[in-house]
Every structure is written in structure tokens, then in C-alpha cells.
Motif scaffolding. Structure first.
Motif, PDB file in Angstrom:
ATOM      1  N   SER A 169     -10.635  -2.910 -14.051  1.00 25.87           N
ATOM      2  CA  SER A 169      -9.553  -3.286 -14.962  1.00 25.87           C
ATOM      3  C   SER A 169      -8.606  -2.136 -15.278  1.00 25.87           C
ATOM      4  O   SER A 169      -7.595  -2.337 -15.953  1.00 25.87           O
ATOM      5  N   ALA A 170      -8.884  -0.944 -14.802  1.00 28.35           N
ATOM      6  CA  ALA A 170      -8.020   0.205 -15.083  1.00 28.35           C
ATOM      7  C   ALA A 170      -6.591  -0.023 -14.600  1.00 28.35           C
ATOM      8  O   ALA A 170      -5.631   0.387 -15.270  1.00 28.35           O
ATOM      9  N   ALA A 171      -6.417  -0.690 -13.485  1.00 30.54           N
ATOM     10  CA  ALA A 171      -5.070  -0.952 -12.970  1.00 30.54           C
ATOM     11  C   ALA A 171      -4.288  -1.847 -13.933  1.00 30.54           C
ATOM     12  O   ALA A 171      -3.096  -1.632 -14.161  1.00 30.54           O
ATOM     13  N   TRP A 172      -4.955  -2.848 -14.505  1.00 34.50           N
ATOM     14  CA  TRP A 172      -4.308  -3.724 -15.474  1.00 34.50           C
ATOM     15  C   TRP A 172      -3.972  -2.980 -16.753  1.00 34.50           C
ATOM     16  O   TRP A 172      -2.892  -3.158 -17.324  1.00 34.50           O
ATOM     17  N   LEU A 173      -4.898  -2.140 -17.216  1.00 38.41           N
ATOM     18  CA  LEU A 173      -4.646  -1.358 -18.424  1.00 38.41           C
ATOM     19  C   LEU A 173      -3.476  -0.399 -18.219  1.00 38.41           C
ATOM     20  O   LEU A 173      -2.648  -0.213 -19.116  1.00 38.41           O
ATOM     21  N   ARG A 174      -3.393   0.198 -17.037  1.00 38.30           N
ATOM     22  CA  ARG A 174      -2.281   1.095 -16.711  1.00 38.30           C
ATOM     23  C   ARG A 174      -0.963   0.319 -16.689  1.00 38.30           C
ATOM     24  O   ARG A 174       0.050   0.778 -17.214  1.00 38.30           O
ATOM     25  N   LEU A 175      -0.965  -0.883 -16.102  1.00 38.04           N
ATOM     26  CA  LEU A 175       0.246  -1.702 -16.046  1.00 38.04           C
ATOM     27  C   LEU A 175       0.697  -2.090 -17.448  1.00 38.04           C
ATOM     28  O   LEU A 175       1.882  -2.019 -17.772  1.00 38.04           O
TER      29      LEU A 175
ATOM     30  N   ASP B  25       8.449   6.249   4.026  1.00 41.53           N
ATOM     31  CA  ASP B  25       8.503   4.816   3.755  1.00 41.53           C
ATOM     32  C   ASP B  25       7.113   4.199   3.869  1.00 41.53           C
ATOM     33  O   ASP B  25       6.758   3.316   3.097  1.00 41.53           O
ATOM     34  N   GLY B  26       6.342   4.682   4.847  1.00 42.19           N
ATOM     35  CA  GLY B  26       4.986   4.173   5.025  1.00 42.19           C
ATOM     36  C   GLY B  26       4.081   4.535   3.861  1.00 42.19           C
ATOM     37  O   GLY B  26       3.278   3.727   3.417  1.00 42.19           O
ATOM     38  N   VAL B  27       4.248   5.751   3.351  1.00 43.90           N
ATOM     39  CA  VAL B  27       3.449   6.177   2.196  1.00 43.90           C
ATOM     40  C   VAL B  27       3.824   5.359   0.975  1.00 43.90           C
ATOM     41  O   VAL B  27       2.957   4.913   0.216  1.00 43.90           O
ATOM     42  N   THR B  28       5.124   5.133   0.789  1.00 42.82           N
ATOM     43  CA  THR B  28       5.575   4.322  -0.343  1.00 42.82           C
ATOM     44  C   THR B  28       5.039   2.901  -0.230  1.00 42.82           C
ATOM     45  O   THR B  28       4.568   2.325  -1.219  1.00 42.82           O
ATOM     46  N   ALA B  29       5.094   2.340   0.958  1.00 42.57           N
ATOM     47  CA  ALA B  29       4.576   0.987   1.166  1.00 42.57           C
ATOM     48  C   ALA B  29       3.070   0.934   0.947  1.00 42.57           C
ATOM     49  O   ALA B  29       2.558  -0.019   0.339  1.00 42.57           O
ATOM     50  N   ALA B  30       2.357   1.949   1.408  1.00 46.69           N
ATOM     51  CA  ALA B  30       0.905   1.986   1.222  1.00 46.69           C
ATOM     52  C   ALA B  30       0.546   2.096  -0.256  1.00 46.69           C
ATOM     53  O   ALA B  30      -0.392   1.442  -0.722  1.00 46.69           O
ATOM     54  N   ARG B  31       1.290   2.911  -1.002  1.00 49.39           N
ATOM     55  CA  ARG B  31       1.033   3.015  -2.451  1.00 49.39           C
ATOM     56  C   ARG B  31       1.319   1.706  -3.156  1.00 49.39           C
ATOM     57  O   ARG B  31       0.593   1.307  -4.060  1.00 49.39           O
ATOM     58  N   HIS B  32       2.382   1.039  -2.751  1.00 50.72           N
ATOM     59  CA  HIS B  32       2.732  -0.256  -3.353  1.00 50.72           C
ATOM     60  C   HIS B  32       1.640  -1.285  -3.059  1.00 50.72           C
ATOM     61  O   HIS B  32       1.224  -2.025  -3.957  1.00 50.72           O
ATOM     62  N   LEU B  33       1.184  -1.323  -1.825  1.00 53.83           N
ATOM     63  CA  LEU B  33       0.119  -2.244  -1.448  1.00 53.83           C
ATOM     64  C   LEU B  33      -1.182  -1.924  -2.185  1.00 53.83           C
ATOM     65  O   LEU B  33      -1.870  -2.825  -2.671  1.00 53.83           O
ATOM     66  N   ALA B  34      -1.500  -0.645  -2.298  1.00 52.37           N
ATOM     67  CA  ALA B  34      -2.723  -0.245  -3.005  1.00 52.37           C
ATOM     68  C   ALA B  34      -2.659  -0.651  -4.471  1.00 52.37           C
ATOM     69  O   ALA B  34      -3.668  -1.073  -5.057  1.00 52.37           O
ATOM     70  N   ARG B  35      -1.473  -0.552  -5.066  1.00 53.94           N
ATOM     71  CA  ARG B  35      -1.349  -0.965  -6.471  1.00 53.94           C
ATOM     72  C   ARG B  35      -1.582  -2.461  -6.626  1.00 53.94           C
ATOM     73  O   ARG B  35      -2.271  -2.897  -7.541  1.00 53.94           O
ATOM     74  N   TRP B  36      -1.023  -3.250  -5.721  1.00 56.68           N
ATOM     75  CA  TRP B  36      -1.226  -4.696  -5.802  1.00 56.68           C
ATOM     76  C   TRP B  36      -2.684  -5.073  -5.516  1.00 56.68           C
ATOM     77  O   TRP B  36      -3.230  -5.987  -6.138  1.00 56.68           O
ATOM     78  N   LEU B  37      -3.317  -4.379  -4.594  1.00 60.25           N
ATOM     79  CA  LEU B  37      -4.729  -4.646  -4.328  1.00 60.25           C
ATOM     80  C   LEU B  37      -5.587  -4.294  -5.539  1.00 60.25           C
ATOM     81  O   LEU B  37      -6.542  -5.006  -5.861  1.00 60.25           O
ATOM     82  N   ALA B  38      -5.250  -3.210  -6.207  1.00 55.10           N
ATOM     83  CA  ALA B  38      -5.991  -2.833  -7.408  1.00 55.10           C
ATOM     84  C   ALA B  38      -5.820  -3.886  -8.494  1.00 55.10           C
ATOM     85  O   ALA B  38      -6.771  -4.202  -9.225  1.00 55.10           O
TER      86      ALA B  38
END
Length: 91
Positions: free
Chosen positions: A76-82, A14-27
Motif C-alpha cells: 500500500s506504500a504506492a497508494w499512500l505516496r500517491l 525515454d525508455g527509463v521514463t516509460a519504465a518508471r511510469h510502468l513501475a508506478r502503475w504496477l505498484a
């Protein structure tokens, strides 16, 4: 005896999933943040901070505004990926 890794395995997943989710939003937050910083720096220029960045004024990439624009482009890679993920989900 239970090892610490197996005792906390569900919580760590759960912590890894939360960390990945947070990292995506930070990106996703990086690109607009740098774009806003570039706009604010362009509008509110001429202050004492410009003296620190004044050495590169002869260069095309000198100053804070081009630096923030480049940082915005590089992040901008995170936006392009989204956008690619959303277009793939629509089709």
C-alpha cells in the motif's frame, strides 16, 4: 566513432521514463489485486487449494486470506505516496 551509450541516449532516457511510469502503475495495481484475491479466497474457500495451506490453520496468520491481506497492506506504500502527493498538490 560514437559509443553505443551516446548514440542511444535520448531513446534510453525515454525508455527509463516509460519504465518508471510502468513501475508506478504496477505498484498501484498490487494493493487492489491482493485485496480482491483475499475477498475471492474468502468467498470461494474450501477447495483443494486449502489443503495446501491447511498446516497453518491454528495460527492467526494461517491461510490464504490473511496472507493476501498482509500482501495488500505491505504494497500500500504506492497508494499512500500517491495520496500524499495529491494532498501536497492541492495545498
Amino acid at each position: 566513432m560514437t559509443s553505443p551509450a551516446s548514440a542511444t541516449a535520448p531513446a534510453s532516457r525515454d525508455g527509463v521514463t516509460a519504465a518508471r511510469h510502468l513501475a508506478r502503475w504496477l505498484a498501484l495495481a498490487a494493493t487492489p489485486t491482493f485485496a480482491v484475491m483475499a475477498m475471492l479466497t474468502a468467498v470461494i474457500s474450501g477447495g483443494p487449494a486449502d489443503m495446501l495451506c491447511g498446516a497453518g490453520q491454528g495460527s492467526l496468520l494461517g491461510g490464504m486470506v490473511p496472507m493476501y491481506l498482509l500482501m495488500s497492506a505491505f504494497h500500500s506504500a504506492a497508494w499512500l505516496r500517491l495520496i500524499a502527493e495529491r494532498r501536497g498538490a492541492i495545498r
